[in-house]
Write a protein that holds these residues in place. Sequence first.
Motif, PDB file in Angstrom:
ATOM      1  N   LEU A  23      20.863  16.285  40.335  1.00  0.00           N
ATOM      2  CA  LEU A  23      20.156  15.553  39.321  1.00  0.00           C
ATOM      3  C   LEU A  23      20.110  13.991  39.349  1.00  0.00           C
ATOM      4  CD1 LEU A  23      22.209  17.306  36.361  1.00  0.00           C
ATOM      5  CD2 LEU A  23      19.921  17.932  36.973  1.00  0.00           C
ATOM      6  N   HIS A  26      16.924  13.552  41.528  1.00  0.00           N
ATOM      7  CA  HIS A  26      15.623  13.699  40.890  1.00  0.00           C
ATOM      8  C   HIS A  26      15.413  12.714  39.784  1.00  0.00           C
ATOM      9  CE1 HIS A  26      14.331  17.018  43.147  1.00  0.00           C
ATOM     10  NE2 HIS A  26      15.460  17.404  43.432  1.00  0.00           N
ATOM     11  N   SER A  27      16.422  12.200  39.324  1.00  0.00           N
ATOM     12  CA  SER A  27      16.538  11.373  38.129  1.00  0.00           C
ATOM     13  C   SER A  27      15.349  10.220  38.077  1.00  0.00           C
ATOM     14  CB  SER A  27      17.867  10.435  38.024  1.00  0.00           C
ATOM     15  OG  SER A  27      18.033   9.595  38.998  1.00  0.00           O
ATOM     16  N   SER A  36       8.632  16.314  42.344  1.00  0.00           N
ATOM     17  CA  SER A  36       9.135  17.141  41.097  1.00  0.00           C
ATOM     18  C   SER A  36       9.318  18.408  41.549  1.00  0.00           C
ATOM     19  CB  SER A  36       8.052  17.099  40.057  1.00  0.00           C
ATOM     20  OG  SER A  36       7.097  17.690  40.132  1.00  0.00           O
ATOM     21  N   GLU A  37      10.360  19.350  40.680  1.00  0.00           N
ATOM     22  CA  GLU A  37      10.817  20.481  41.049  1.00  0.00           C
ATOM     23  C   GLU A  37       9.629  21.533  40.846  1.00  0.00           C
ATOM     24  OE1 GLU A  37      12.253  17.991  39.210  1.00  0.00           O
ATOM     25  OE2 GLU A  37      14.329  18.101  39.477  1.00  0.00           O
ATOM     26  N   CYS A 100      18.131  26.758  29.329  1.00  0.00           N
ATOM     27  CA  CYS A 100      17.466  25.555  28.925  1.00  0.00           C
ATOM     28  C   CYS A 100      16.198  25.376  27.854  1.00  0.00           C
ATOM     29  CB  CYS A 100      17.106  24.685  30.118  1.00  0.00           C
ATOM     30  SG  CYS A 100      18.307  24.044  31.252  1.00  0.00           S
ATOM     31  N   ILE A 117      13.128  19.228  31.076  1.00  0.00           N
ATOM     32  CA  ILE A 117      14.506  19.982  31.014  1.00  0.00           C
ATOM     33  C   ILE A 117      14.336  21.255  32.008  1.00  0.00           C
ATOM     34  CG2 ILE A 117      13.791  21.369  29.232  1.00  0.00           C
ATOM     35  CD1 ILE A 117      16.526  21.194  27.891  1.00  0.00           C
ATOM     36  N   HIS A 119      12.594  21.248  34.698  1.00  0.00           N
ATOM     37  CA  HIS A 119      12.967  20.811  36.137  1.00  0.00           C
ATOM     38  C   HIS A 119      14.533  20.544  36.411  1.00  0.00           C
ATOM     39  CE1 HIS A 119       8.674  19.623  35.345  1.00  0.00           C
ATOM     40  NE2 HIS A 119       8.598  19.290  36.748  1.00  0.00           N
ATOM     41  N   LYS A 120      15.240  20.300  35.480  1.00  0.00           N
ATOM     42  CA  LYS A 120      16.784  20.020  35.447  1.00  0.00           C
ATOM     43  C   LYS A 120      17.246  21.538  35.882  1.00  0.00           C
ATOM     44  CE  LYS A 120      16.052  15.724  35.602  1.00  0.00           C
ATOM     45  NZ  LYS A 120      15.828  15.225  36.709  1.00  0.00           N
ATOM     46  N   ASP A 123      17.311  22.430  39.320  1.00  0.00           N
ATOM     47  CA  ASP A 123      18.294  21.587  40.113  1.00  0.00           C
ATOM     48  C   ASP A 123      19.672  22.250  40.247  1.00  0.00           C
ATOM     49  OD1 ASP A 123      16.247  19.939  40.891  1.00  0.00           O
ATOM     50  OD2 ASP A 123      16.563  18.500  39.111  1.00  0.00           O
TER      51      ASP A 123
END
Length: 423
Positions: A23, A26-27, A36-37, A100, A117, A119-120, A123
Amino acid sequence: MLSRGIKYLVLIVFLGFLVFVTLNRHSRSGIQNYHSEIWGDKAGYFVYFPALFMYNFQAEKLPTDIDVKTGNGFSLKDGKIRTKYTYGVALMLSPSLIACHYLSKRLGYYDNGFTLIYHKAIDISAAIYSFFSLILLYLFLIRYVCKRISVITIICLYLGTNIFYFSIFETGMSHIYSLFLFTCYIYLAPFVIKQNQKTIFYILFGLITGLILVVRPINIVFLPVFFIFNTIRFSEIKNNISKWAAAGISTILVIIPQFIYWKYAYDNYFHYSYGNETFSNIFEPKLLYLWFSTNNGLFIYNPLMIIILAGLLFYYKESAKKSVFISVYFLFISILFSSWYDWGYGCSYGCRPYVEYYPILALPFSFFLNAMDKHTVLKFIFLPILLVFILYNLKMIFSFDGCFTGGTWDWAELLRLVLSPTK
């Protein structure tokens, strides 16, 4: 009990650390860019989730130009959502993505499937799957070597190869999910050849096999690994035919949705979605390029592989037959990988198709580490080399920007990368 509690606490802290690292990494990446994811290939794997859960596979309902904005990993044409990738990664991501999705509005995100969200969630999924990959690999290794050597083997593989890169940086690619499934497969295999085994183990084995195939169809070449580590007679299959049938049905049930998607997208239940992308180098495999090129060469970016393969010599004393089989299999997949039209595999780090195959090589590597642990001379010679290779890999990973900008044999550019500051 205290000792067991401490072990569980360490594992929980380690999982939390993996989640934090990915996280944090990728922040600052943002979204809709190549870091990006959900971008390029990763978007192609991912798109099944919003297509099914939010848009009912109606292309016109997706955000405007979202295919272009996410790197053209999929296309929105003729009212169809088309991706050349299979749906397995999206299926494995779905638990985190669903969670999510239901949290998105509560946290102030627009729930269109492509906001931050989601994308997270990818991760977090990659961190969890990589964590359990290591756990399963440990459980596999302790069948052959002691617990301490098993732990050391896993640490070396994780930090010294591109497993780390694909579990932390490129979390949306398929490799870390295949790694998890491959470790599941080799761990579960002995259970389905055990006499009087419960049917549930066969069903689970079949589901894992199906997932292996729908994450990446080329993963089919991994399935014969079953026979490297396990021996089964035809009579045993015959005596448990109903249980093996349950395994087969489970596998087919996982694959069927892919056939349905191909019918929807390409009007054919069986479709080769990669178009002109083929194993066009099959009669002239680019092995030297695959292994030694400055453009993602296996040994250039993962020099630990030299020691990992040397482990086959130590494993030969334990099981000559298995050592030879693993050696031949490594050569086979290398020829296969180098036969792909793009032997460099695009923007990636360190020959990415090998990532999920490290569990096979982990066993001979563990025998090398075991020998090194018992002999002072071996330890004196190889321990510093081992540490240097691991540090080199980590340095390269944190300096790498996703693509090698030099040519096939551009050693000057590689040296610049080695000496450049971390990002």
